[in-house]
Design a protein around this motif. Sequence first.
Motif, PDB file in Angstrom:
ATOM      1  N   ASN A 116       2.857  11.604  10.932  1.00 47.01           N
ATOM      2  CA  ASN A 116       1.506  11.467  10.372  1.00 47.01           C
ATOM      3  C   ASN A 116       1.503  10.457   9.227  1.00 47.01           C
ATOM      4  O   ASN A 116       2.543  10.200   8.589  1.00 47.01           O
ATOM      5  CB  ASN A 116       0.961  12.824   9.911  1.00 47.01           C
ATOM      6  N   ALA A 117       0.339   9.915   8.980  1.00 50.88           N
ATOM      7  CA  ALA A 117       0.204   8.822   8.019  1.00 50.88           C
ATOM      8  C   ALA A 117       0.379   9.299   6.577  1.00 50.88           C
ATOM      9  O   ALA A 117       0.858   8.547   5.729  1.00 50.88           O
ATOM     10  CB  ALA A 117      -1.161   8.163   8.191  1.00 50.88           C
ATOM     11  N   ILE A 118       0.008  10.548   6.301  1.00 46.72           N
ATOM     12  CA  ILE A 118       0.083  11.043   4.915  1.00 46.72           C
ATOM     13  C   ILE A 118       1.535  11.040   4.418  1.00 46.72           C
ATOM     14  O   ILE A 118       1.816  10.562   3.313  1.00 46.72           O
ATOM     15  CB  ILE A 118      -0.491  12.480   4.813  1.00 46.72           C
ATOM     16  N   ASP A 119       2.437  11.570   5.250  1.00 41.94           N
ATOM     17  CA  ASP A 119       3.850  11.597   4.844  1.00 41.94           C
ATOM     18  C   ASP A 119       4.388  10.177   4.671  1.00 41.94           C
ATOM     19  O   ASP A 119       5.198   9.913   3.782  1.00 41.94           O
ATOM     20  CB  ASP A 119       4.692  12.346   5.888  1.00 41.94           C
ATOM     21  N   ALA A 120       3.920   9.283   5.529  1.00 43.78           N
ATOM     22  CA  ALA A 120       4.368   7.889   5.429  1.00 43.78           C
ATOM     23  C   ALA A 120       3.904   7.270   4.112  1.00 43.78           C
ATOM     24  O   ALA A 120       4.635   6.510   3.479  1.00 43.78           O
ATOM     25  CB  ALA A 120       3.831   7.094   6.609  1.00 43.78           C
ATOM     26  N   LEU A 139       6.132   5.531   1.250  1.00 41.07           N
ATOM     27  CA  LEU A 139       5.915   4.150   0.798  1.00 41.07           C
ATOM     28  C   LEU A 139       5.668   4.074  -0.707  1.00 41.07           C
ATOM     29  O   LEU A 139       6.025   3.092  -1.351  1.00 41.07           O
ATOM     30  CB  LEU A 139       4.740   3.527   1.553  1.00 41.07           C
ATOM     31  N   ASN A 140       5.078   5.121  -1.255  1.00 42.81           N
ATOM     32  CA  ASN A 140       4.869   5.136  -2.711  1.00 42.81           C
ATOM     33  C   ASN A 140       6.197   5.193  -3.465  1.00 42.81           C
ATOM     34  O   ASN A 140       6.323   4.671  -4.566  1.00 42.81           O
ATOM     35  CB  ASN A 140       4.006   6.333  -3.121  1.00 42.81           C
ATOM     36  N   ALA A 141       7.186   5.834  -2.817  1.00 42.72           N
ATOM     37  CA  ALA A 141       8.497   5.960  -3.469  1.00 42.72           C
ATOM     38  C   ALA A 141       9.419   4.793  -3.134  1.00 42.72           C
ATOM     39  O   ALA A 141      10.351   4.505  -3.866  1.00 42.72           O
ATOM     40  CB  ALA A 141       9.138   7.278  -3.041  1.00 42.72           C
ATOM     41  N   ASP A 142       9.196   4.143  -2.001  1.00 44.38           N
ATOM     42  CA  ASP A 142      10.082   3.059  -1.563  1.00 44.38           C
ATOM     43  C   ASP A 142       9.230   1.879  -1.097  1.00 44.38           C
ATOM     44  O   ASP A 142       8.620   1.919  -0.035  1.00 44.38           O
ATOM     45  CB  ASP A 142      10.967   3.567  -0.408  1.00 44.38           C
ATOM     46  N   PHE A 144      -6.240  11.130  10.336  1.00 40.70           N
ATOM     47  CA  PHE A 144      -6.051   9.922   9.534  1.00 40.70           C
ATOM     48  C   PHE A 144      -5.588   8.815  10.469  1.00 40.70           C
ATOM     49  O   PHE A 144      -4.436   8.805  10.903  1.00 40.70           O
ATOM     50  CB  PHE A 144      -4.983  10.224   8.467  1.00 40.70           C
ATOM     51  N   SER A 145      -6.463   7.890  10.791  1.00 42.81           N
ATOM     52  CA  SER A 145      -6.111   6.874  11.798  1.00 42.81           C
ATOM     53  C   SER A 145      -5.226   5.788  11.189  1.00 42.81           C
ATOM     54  O   SER A 145      -5.094   5.676   9.962  1.00 42.81           O
ATOM     55  CB  SER A 145      -7.379   6.239  12.360  1.00 42.81           C
ATOM     56  N   GLY A 146      -4.679   4.970  12.062  1.00 43.50           N
ATOM     57  CA  GLY A 146      -3.855   3.853  11.607  1.00 43.50           C
ATOM     58  C   GLY A 146      -4.642   2.907  10.707  1.00 43.50           C
ATOM     59  O   GLY A 146      -4.122   2.412   9.704  1.00 43.50           O
ATOM     60  N   GLN A 155      -5.930   0.743   5.156  1.00 38.00           N
ATOM     61  CA  GLN A 155      -6.895   0.550   4.078  1.00 38.00           C
ATOM     62  C   GLN A 155      -6.471   1.218   2.767  1.00 38.00           C
ATOM     63  O   GLN A 155      -6.889   0.799   1.694  1.00 38.00           O
ATOM     64  CB  GLN A 155      -8.255   1.081   4.504  1.00 38.00           C
ATOM     65  N   THR A 156      -5.635   2.248   2.887  1.00 41.17           N
ATOM     66  CA  THR A 156      -5.223   2.937   1.652  1.00 41.17           C
ATOM     67  C   THR A 156      -4.077   2.215   0.941  1.00 41.17           C
ATOM     68  O   THR A 156      -3.794   2.519  -0.221  1.00 41.17           O
ATOM     69  CB  THR A 156      -4.735   4.375   1.946  1.00 41.17           C
TER      70      THR A 156
END
Lengths: 108, 237
Positions: free
Chosen positions: B34-38, B42-45, B60-62, B67-68
């Motif tokens: 899922n995109a949330i975990d990704a 990404l916030n950490a790395d 939560f679409s691609g 966009q986030t």
Amino acid sequence: MDIPNLNYIKELSGGDKQFEKKVLTILIEEFPMELDRFVDNYKKMDYKKSAEDVHKLKHKISILGLVNGYHVAVAFENELKLESNSLYGSFMEVMDQIKLFLKKVNPS
Amino acid sequence: MKCLIIDDDATARLIVRQLCEGFDSITIVEEFSNAIDAMKFLNADSSVDAIFLDIHMPSFSGFDFIQTLKSPPKIILTTSDRNFALDAFEYDCVVDYLVKPITKERFDKAIGKLKNFKMPNQQDTSKANADSESTDELYVNVDRRLVKISFSDINIIEAKGDYIKIKTNDKSHIVHSTLKKIEDKLPNETFLKVHRSYIINLSKIIDIEDNSVLIKQDIIPVSRSNRSELMKRLNLL
């Protein structure tokens, strides 16, 4: 009518048996669950969720080389989004084909 | 290139991972359903170079995901829907759009694009660098001397353990470095990594036979995964 096959999986694997086994294991595990979810949502006449379920099943149909089955799924998904269901029977025939195929196939 | 796979379908993630196996330059650092975990990852790395991203995911679409992101890495979209192609290319970071089931041939093409793809901000940076630096040569450390080598003189670069061997027309230099490091310094349009141990100067090829190229008297192997990119880069009749 096309027949489920492992051509695509074998083409990707390039002889990597571990990969073939992993893909088949996931298909055997996930397909019945995804199909059950679709049937539940369809029975509840929740066509929006049903369309999402068909969308997910669509990828498995294509992995198993069912070209016509894939087209049926695409049309059925679009139909469900419009709250229509004339392709339900055709779609379930494709599902039955896959169910039978996955029962016979041995991942090892 | 450090990459992520984001797809709610386990089979799809496995397939993309398998397709990446053919490329030494690609490392899948993590995969997410899922995109949330990704996003948390990404916030950490922030060192991720590219993402294989499914469009159609629950809640939560691609596209929502792209966009986030403040500065998204390069994205290859993977989807069972052909209908989003036009929307996809509205994003500067989208390199390619792959329709499932993804074939090996199509995937190889996408990786070729990914390698050459410049993000808008990277284009600016490379232009600035080009203005301030010479791009025709590089200096290598040989026996405590910095030796200048013109790109046009290089025939082959071969990996030799912790060293690389740079072969020019009349000399060979052994340098403590890696293929990856020198690959980043070389102009993309002239040089190509054709095998995990070899980078070649495309302009020096004499002939190509099956899975090898001849450069001067050296026969260089071409790995299966790099062959299509090599063929694309040639001016074929």
